[in-house]
Scaffold this motif. Sequence first.
Motif, PDB file in Angstrom:
ATOM      1  N   VAL A 341     -38.546  -4.892   9.904  1.00  0.00           N
ATOM      2  CA  VAL A 341     -38.666  -6.097   9.076  1.00  0.00           C
ATOM      3  C   VAL A 341     -37.367  -6.296   8.294  1.00  0.00           C
ATOM      4  CG1 VAL A 341     -39.880  -7.112   7.084  1.00  0.00           C
ATOM      5  CG2 VAL A 341     -41.184  -5.994   8.903  1.00  0.00           C
ATOM      6  N   GLY A 342     -36.891  -7.535   8.281  1.00  0.00           N
ATOM      7  CA  GLY A 342     -35.669  -7.839   7.545  1.00  0.00           C
ATOM      8  C   GLY A 342     -34.419  -7.821   8.402  1.00  0.00           C
ATOM      9  N   GLN A 343     -34.571  -7.254   9.590  1.00  0.00           N
ATOM     10  CA  GLN A 343     -33.410  -7.115  10.472  1.00  0.00           C
ATOM     11  C   GLN A 343     -33.011  -8.476  11.062  1.00  0.00           C
ATOM     12  OE1 GLN A 343     -34.141  -4.060  13.408  1.00  0.00           O
ATOM     13  NE2 GLN A 343     -32.431  -4.738  14.688  1.00  0.00           N
ATOM     14  N   PHE A 344     -31.714  -8.726  11.131  1.00  0.00           N
ATOM     15  CA  PHE A 344     -31.245  -9.958  11.770  1.00  0.00           C
ATOM     16  C   PHE A 344     -31.009  -9.683  13.247  1.00  0.00           C
ATOM     17  CE2 PHE A 344     -27.869 -12.703  13.371  1.00  0.00           C
ATOM     18  CZ  PHE A 344     -28.456 -13.943  13.139  1.00  0.00           C
ATOM     19  N   ILE A 345     -31.508 -10.551  14.091  1.00  0.00           N
ATOM     20  CA  ILE A 345     -31.325 -10.348  15.537  1.00  0.00           C
ATOM     21  C   ILE A 345     -30.757 -11.599  16.174  1.00  0.00           C
ATOM     22  CG2 ILE A 345     -32.977  -8.511  16.090  1.00  0.00           C
ATOM     23  CD1 ILE A 345     -34.634 -11.307  16.804  1.00  0.00           C
ATOM     24  N   GLU A 346     -30.106 -11.359  17.300  1.00  0.00           N
ATOM     25  CA  GLU A 346     -29.512 -12.482  18.021  1.00  0.00           C
ATOM     26  C   GLU A 346     -30.342 -12.821  19.242  1.00  0.00           C
ATOM     27  OE1 GLU A 346     -25.341 -12.272  18.862  1.00  0.00           O
ATOM     28  OE2 GLU A 346     -24.970 -11.319  16.921  1.00  0.00           O
ATOM     29  N   GLN A 347     -30.161 -14.043  19.702  1.00  0.00           N
ATOM     30  CA  GLN A 347     -30.823 -14.495  20.914  1.00  0.00           C
ATOM     31  C   GLN A 347     -30.555 -13.506  22.044  1.00  0.00           C
ATOM     32  OE1 GLN A 347     -29.153 -18.023  22.943  1.00  0.00           O
ATOM     33  NE2 GLN A 347     -31.194 -18.860  22.729  1.00  0.00           N
ATOM     34  N   GLY A 348     -31.623 -13.088  22.733  1.00  0.00           N
ATOM     35  CA  GLY A 348     -31.462 -12.172  23.856  1.00  0.00           C
ATOM     36  C   GLY A 348     -31.538 -10.703  23.483  1.00  0.00           C
ATOM     37  N   ASP A 349     -31.581 -10.389  22.185  1.00  0.00           N
ATOM     38  CA  ASP A 349     -31.708  -8.984  21.772  1.00  0.00           C
ATOM     39  C   ASP A 349     -33.094  -8.460  22.168  1.00  0.00           C
ATOM     40  OD1 ASP A 349     -29.231  -8.924  20.703  1.00  0.00           O
ATOM     41  OD2 ASP A 349     -29.845  -8.894  18.590  1.00  0.00           O
ATOM     42  N   VAL A 350     -33.125  -7.189  22.567  1.00  0.00           N
ATOM     43  CA  VAL A 350     -34.406  -6.571  22.934  1.00  0.00           C
ATOM     44  C   VAL A 350     -35.156  -6.213  21.654  1.00  0.00           C
ATOM     45  CG1 VAL A 350     -35.506  -4.608  24.103  1.00  0.00           C
ATOM     46  CG2 VAL A 350     -33.484  -5.692  25.113  1.00  0.00           C
ATOM     47  N   ILE A 351     -36.339  -6.827  21.463  1.00  0.00           N
ATOM     48  CA  ILE A 351     -37.100  -6.561  20.237  1.00  0.00           C
ATOM     49  C   ILE A 351     -38.284  -5.631  20.498  1.00  0.00           C
ATOM     50  CG2 ILE A 351     -36.414  -8.657  18.999  1.00  0.00           C
ATOM     51  CD1 ILE A 351     -39.027  -9.937  19.976  1.00  0.00           C
ATOM     52  N   GLY A 352     -38.577  -5.359  21.766  1.00  0.00           N
ATOM     53  CA  GLY A 352     -39.655  -4.447  22.118  1.00  0.00           C
ATOM     54  C   GLY A 352     -39.835  -4.433  23.623  1.00  0.00           C
ATOM     55  N   TRP A 353     -40.911  -3.756  24.055  1.00  0.00           N
ATOM     56  CA  TRP A 353     -41.164  -3.635  25.493  1.00  0.00           C
ATOM     57  C   TRP A 353     -42.603  -4.026  25.821  1.00  0.00           C
ATOM     58  CZ3 TRP A 353     -38.188  -0.367  22.592  1.00  0.00           C
ATOM     59  CH2 TRP A 353     -36.838  -0.273  22.977  1.00  0.00           C
ATOM     60  N   VAL A 354     -42.785  -4.635  26.985  1.00  0.00           N
ATOM     61  CA  VAL A 354     -44.115  -5.093  27.417  1.00  0.00           C
ATOM     62  C   VAL A 354     -45.086  -3.911  27.480  1.00  0.00           C
ATOM     63  CG1 VAL A 354     -45.423  -6.049  29.392  1.00  0.00           C
ATOM     64  CG2 VAL A 354     -43.223  -7.065  28.723  1.00  0.00           C
ATOM     65  N   GLY A 355     -46.291  -4.165  26.986  1.00  0.00           N
ATOM     66  CA  GLY A 355     -47.325  -3.143  27.017  1.00  0.00           C
ATOM     67  C   GLY A 355     -48.661  -3.805  27.226  1.00  0.00           C
ATOM     68  N   MET A 356     -49.756  -3.115  26.859  1.00  0.00           N
ATOM     69  CA  MET A 356     -51.077  -3.732  26.909  1.00  0.00           C
ATOM     70  C   MET A 356     -51.912  -3.290  25.724  1.00  0.00           C
ATOM     71  SD  MET A 356     -52.240  -2.217  30.633  1.00  0.00           S
ATOM     72  CE  MET A 356     -53.908  -2.821  30.408  1.00  0.00           C
ATOM     73  N   THR A 357     -51.280  -3.297  24.556  1.00  0.00           N
ATOM     74  CA  THR A 357     -51.998  -2.954  23.339  1.00  0.00           C
ATOM     75  C   THR A 357     -52.797  -4.173  22.863  1.00  0.00           C
ATOM     76  OG1 THR A 357     -50.037  -3.529  22.038  1.00  0.00           O
ATOM     77  CG2 THR A 357     -50.289  -1.214  22.616  1.00  0.00           C
ATOM     78  N   GLY A 358     -53.876  -3.927  22.139  1.00  0.00           N
ATOM     79  CA  GLY A 358     -54.708  -5.027  21.639  1.00  0.00           C
ATOM     80  C   GLY A 358     -55.630  -5.570  22.716  1.00  0.00           C
ATOM     81  N   ASN A 359     -56.124  -6.804  22.505  1.00  0.00           N
ATOM     82  CA  ASN A 359     -57.051  -7.438  23.442  1.00  0.00           C
ATOM     83  C   ASN A 359     -56.326  -7.987  24.650  1.00  0.00           C
ATOM     84  OD1 ASN A 359     -59.553  -7.085  22.403  1.00  0.00           O
ATOM     85  ND2 ASN A 359     -59.659  -9.072  21.356  1.00  0.00           N
ATOM     86  N   THR A 360     -56.236  -7.189  25.674  1.00  0.00           N
ATOM     87  CA  THR A 360     -55.565  -7.665  26.881  1.00  0.00           C
ATOM     88  C   THR A 360     -56.094  -6.922  28.098  1.00  0.00           C
ATOM     89  OG1 THR A 360     -53.459  -7.636  28.083  1.00  0.00           O
ATOM     90  CG2 THR A 360     -53.628  -6.158  26.223  1.00  0.00           C
ATOM     91  N   SER A 361     -56.146  -7.629  29.225  1.00  0.00           N
ATOM     92  CA  SER A 361     -56.689  -6.994  30.426  1.00  0.00           C
ATOM     93  C   SER A 361     -55.571  -6.490  31.340  1.00  0.00           C
ATOM     94  CB  SER A 361     -57.571  -7.983  31.180  1.00  0.00           C
ATOM     95  OG  SER A 361     -56.844  -9.165  31.402  1.00  0.00           O
ATOM     96  N   GLY A 362     -54.329  -6.838  31.025  1.00  0.00           N
ATOM     97  CA  GLY A 362     -53.221  -6.378  31.864  1.00  0.00           C
ATOM     98  C   GLY A 362     -51.923  -6.451  31.097  1.00  0.00           C
ATOM     99  N   PRO A 363     -50.886  -5.811  31.615  1.00  0.00           N
ATOM    100  CA  PRO A 363     -49.606  -5.828  30.894  1.00  0.00           C
ATOM    101  C   PRO A 363     -48.982  -7.227  30.853  1.00  0.00           C
ATOM    102  CG  PRO A 363     -49.365  -4.742  33.015  1.00  0.00           C
ATOM    103  CD  PRO A 363     -50.815  -5.049  32.869  1.00  0.00           C
TER     104      PRO A 363
END
Length: 419
Positions: A341-363
């Motif tokens: 939180v508070g971090q400045f990011i640029e367009q195209g920066d990797v902010i995380g990776w695809v997963g299947m946490t929470g209410n989801t039936s697939g990645p």
Amino acid sequence: MNKRIKYYCFFVLIYVFIIFLSSCNSEINEIKKEEDLIKYKYGYDESKYLFEEKKVGKGDTFGDILEGQGIDYPEIYKAIEKTKNDVDFRKLKIGKPYTLIYTKDSIRKLKAFVYQPSIEEYSLIQLRDSIYAYKDKKERTYKDLSASGTVYNSLYENLGEQGLEPKIYVDLTNRLADIYAWTIDFFRIDKGDQFKVIYTQAFVDDTIPVEITKIKAAYFLHKGAERYAFEYETDSIKGIVEYLDQDAKNLRRAFLQSPIKFGSISSRYNLRRRIAYYGNRIRPHKGTDFAAPVGTPILSTANGTITEVSYTRANGRYVKVKHNNTYTTQYLHMRKSNVKVGQFIEQGDVIGWVGMTGNTSGPHVCYRFWKNGIQVDPFKQKLPEAKPIKESLKKKYFSDIVLIKSELDSVIIKNKTSI
Ligand SMILES: [Zn+2]
């Protein structure tokens, strides 16, 4: 080392000599041809030495290879000691090429050994007369090439069918996707879409491709609309290079079309979505779902500041980005986030990776988009363009692209059937 310097000086001299000749008389062609006839490989005149190309076999060592060439151990030891600060032949990798260079005397003698750990790099040791060694890179040559096609499946598969090296077509596909990331929805690429591209390719030994160094121009026919892209330096002082279209419009937008590079949209923004799981009741979907394998990088679609990195039962792990006072985006169901939180990011920066946490039936990543505090469909928005080209530069731009545009126009589009 002295020999190398001499060798380079020799070339510089020839070069100066040729320039001098070309400026004063008409016999230059003949002379130039003679000079061209002397060909060097690793600094050795090809007419005076023999070159034998081999590959490192299982268990082969530098010492074994040299001993097999009639060089005895004390000599090998002396050579290794003398050159140990310049090269290291202790770990030759199986399958990597090496070259033995022999004198053309009545009894051929090994003059030098060249090991090539990668396509571009080599290490050389001269074993006779004077012992020396060095590491260097092969000289690159550049060629402008073109590729084209009609899309039947994905762009990726299409380029693969053109007989391009896998590494090259992955690179080409990625670069095209980057250039058009803001203007063409690669998830909605249609069968029958057509493309052409002119790119610069670096080679070593004239024929071995190393990498694509730039895309000079591209063309996409998507949904019946032609979209050109020309590489253009829009700011020579800062060295800023952009891709502009045929109307001098910047292809870059303030927002990327998608938070992942490749994948497919599995569910669009839909306020009247019915879900069987909830007894077919209307459950509005205020996001766009992009299906992609777990671990696929999630990119911020624009510059901004991270306002939330959190976890809820429904959203799973998610990140929220405030881009400015108008726009905010959110990315759900991450396996892992990559920002604070508070971090400045640029367009195209990797902010995380695809997963299947929470209410989801697939990645997948659920991408949410707010405009002035209201969740909207980003694909229905007219998103702001990046800074337009200066008016004063436009006229120059239109005349500068004439040649490359006609080159691009003369590329014949290959159909799948003709490949
Ligand atoms: Zn969703």
